[in-house]
Design a protein around this motif. Sequence first.
Motif, PDB file in Angstrom:
ATOM      1  N   GLU A   1       0.833  -1.193   0.000  1.00  0.00           N
ATOM      2  CA  GLU A   1       0.000   0.000   0.000  1.00  0.00           C
ATOM      3  C   GLU A   1       0.868   1.243   0.000  1.00  0.00           C
ATOM      4  OE1 GLU A   1      -3.602   2.067   2.589  1.00  0.00           O
ATOM      5  OE2 GLU A   1      -2.692   0.223   3.303  1.00  0.00           O
ATOM      6  N   ASN A   2       0.483   2.221  -0.813  1.00  0.00           N
ATOM      7  CA  ASN A   2       1.189   3.502  -0.882  1.00  0.00           C
ATOM      8  C   ASN A   2       0.496   4.476   0.056  1.00  0.00           C
ATOM      9  OD1 ASN A   2       2.403   5.919  -1.481  1.00  0.00           O
ATOM     10  ND2 ASN A   2       2.135   5.753  -3.695  1.00  0.00           N
TER      11      ASN A   2
ATOM     12  N   VAL B   1       2.810  10.462  -3.559  1.00  0.00           N
ATOM     13  CA  VAL B   1       3.463  10.302  -4.861  1.00  0.00           C
ATOM     14  C   VAL B   1       3.493   8.830  -5.252  1.00  0.00           C
ATOM     15  CG1 VAL B   1       5.663  10.599  -6.060  1.00  0.00           C
ATOM     16  CG2 VAL B   1       4.879  12.356  -4.473  1.00  0.00           C
ATOM     17  N   PRO B   2       3.141   8.490  -6.495  1.00  0.00           N
ATOM     18  CA  PRO B   2       3.211   7.093  -6.931  1.00  0.00           C
ATOM     19  C   PRO B   2       4.655   6.593  -6.908  1.00  0.00           C
ATOM     20  CG  PRO B   2       2.350   8.499  -8.688  1.00  0.00           C
ATOM     21  CD  PRO B   2       2.678   9.375  -7.547  1.00  0.00           C
TER      22      PRO B   2
ATOM     23  N   THR C   1       7.142   2.932  -8.055  1.00  0.00           N
ATOM     24  CA  THR C   1       7.222   1.646  -8.737  1.00  0.00           C
ATOM     25  C   THR C   1       8.193   0.776  -7.970  1.00  0.00           C
ATOM     26  OG1 THR C   1       6.755   2.638 -10.887  1.00  0.00           O
ATOM     27  CG2 THR C   1       7.802   0.470 -10.890  1.00  0.00           C
TER      28      THR C   1
ATOM     29  N   THR D   1       3.517  -0.673 -10.109  1.00  0.00           N
ATOM     30  CA  THR D   1       3.394   0.745  -9.790  1.00  0.00           C
ATOM     31  C   THR D   1       2.166   0.922  -8.911  1.00  0.00           C
ATOM     32  OG1 THR D   1       4.452   1.403 -11.851  1.00  0.00           O
ATOM     33  CG2 THR D   1       3.110   3.065 -10.738  1.00  0.00           C
ATOM     34  N   VAL D   2       2.354   1.676  -7.803  1.00  0.00           N
ATOM     35  CA  VAL D   2       1.275   1.874  -6.842  1.00  0.00           C
ATOM     36  C   VAL D   2       1.038   3.378  -6.688  1.00  0.00           C
ATOM     37  CG1 VAL D   2       0.420   1.339  -4.536  1.00  0.00           C
ATOM     38  CG2 VAL D   2       2.056  -0.196  -5.637  1.00  0.00           C
ATOM     39  N   ARG D   3      -0.171   3.809  -7.012  1.00  0.00           N
ATOM     40  CA  ARG D   3      -0.530   5.225  -6.885  1.00  0.00           C
ATOM     41  C   ARG D   3      -0.825   5.572  -5.433  1.00  0.00           C
ATOM     42  NH1 ARG D   3      -4.983   5.138 -11.495  1.00  0.00           N
ATOM     43  NH2 ARG D   3      -3.708   4.122 -13.049  1.00  0.00           N
ATOM     44  N   SER D   4      -0.893   6.848  -5.153  1.00  0.00           N
ATOM     45  CA  SER D   4      -1.176   7.339  -3.809  1.00  0.00           C
ATOM     46  C   SER D   4      -2.492   6.759  -3.296  1.00  0.00           C
ATOM     47  CB  SER D   4      -1.265   8.868  -3.822  1.00  0.00           C
ATOM     48  OG  SER D   4      -1.669   9.341  -2.562  1.00  0.00           O
TER      49      SER D   4
ATOM     50  N   ASP E   1      -3.367   3.787  -2.994  1.00  0.00           N
ATOM     51  CA  ASP E   1      -3.767   2.579  -3.698  1.00  0.00           C
ATOM     52  C   ASP E   1      -2.950   1.382  -3.196  1.00  0.00           C
ATOM     53  OD1 ASP E   1      -5.286   1.117  -5.446  1.00  0.00           O
ATOM     54  OD2 ASP E   1      -4.440   1.999  -7.267  1.00  0.00           O
TER      55      ASP E   1
ATOM     56  N   THR F   1      10.690   6.650  -7.855  1.00  0.00           N
ATOM     57  CA  THR F   1       9.635   7.662  -7.895  1.00  0.00           C
ATOM     58  C   THR F   1      10.041   8.633  -8.993  1.00  0.00           C
ATOM     59  OG1 THR F   1      10.669   9.191  -6.326  1.00  0.00           O
ATOM     60  CG2 THR F   1       9.247   7.472  -5.395  1.00  0.00           C
ATOM     61  N   TRP F   2       9.239   9.648  -9.242  1.00  0.00           N
ATOM     62  CA  TRP F   2       9.582  10.612 -10.283  1.00  0.00           C
ATOM     63  C   TRP F   2      10.818  11.419  -9.901  1.00  0.00           C
ATOM     64  CZ3 TRP F   2       9.682  15.781  -9.075  1.00  0.00           C
ATOM     65  CH2 TRP F   2       9.062  16.156  -7.895  1.00  0.00           C
TER      66      TRP F   2
END
Length: 159
Positions: free
Chosen positions: A47-48, A52-53, A55, A81-84, A86, A115-116
Motif C-alpha cells: 500500500e502507498n 506520490v506514486p 514503482t 506501480t502503486v498510486r497514492s 492505492d 519515484t519521479w
Amino acid sequence: MLMVIAASLWWSGAVAPHIRWEIIGFFLRADVDENGVLSTSMYIDVENEGLVPFTLTDISMEIPGFRLLPAEARDDAASVTVRSGDMGTLRRTLVITDCAAVPHEPQPIRFTYTTWLDSGTAEVTWGSWWLEGSGERIPIAWQRGLATQVCNGAVSSEW
C-alpha cells in the motif's frame, strides 16, 4: 526555505515512499518439489501511504531459513506501480531452506523503488502474525508465522 521544501518532498513520498505491506496468509500452501525443496507462493499486498506514486522494481530479504526467488525465474511481474492511497499485489516464490532457522524476532523486507524524483531501497518490517487457538490470539513475528504454517503444511495434511 530549502528545509521546508525538502521536508515537504520527504513527507509526500517523492523522496522515499511510505510503504505498508502484508502477506496474504490465506493463499500460503506448502509445495514440495520432486527434489524435496519446500516452497510457497507469497502474495504481498503493498500500500502507498504517501502522495506520490512509486514503482517497486525488486523485493529482497536476508532472513535465515528463507530464500526469495527473483521474479525473472517465474511468470511473476518484475515490478508494480502503486498510486497514492492505492494497493498493488506482488507474487514471489519463497523457498524455506530450514524451518527451525527462521528467526523469532520480526525481520524486514527490502523494497527497491523508483519515484519521479528518486530511486533507492526501503526496509519495512511488517507487524505481527497472529496465531489463533483456544479463543486466544498470540502475536508472533511474521516470518515465524509464515514458516510455521508452511512447514506444518508440508508434513501434515490437516494443516
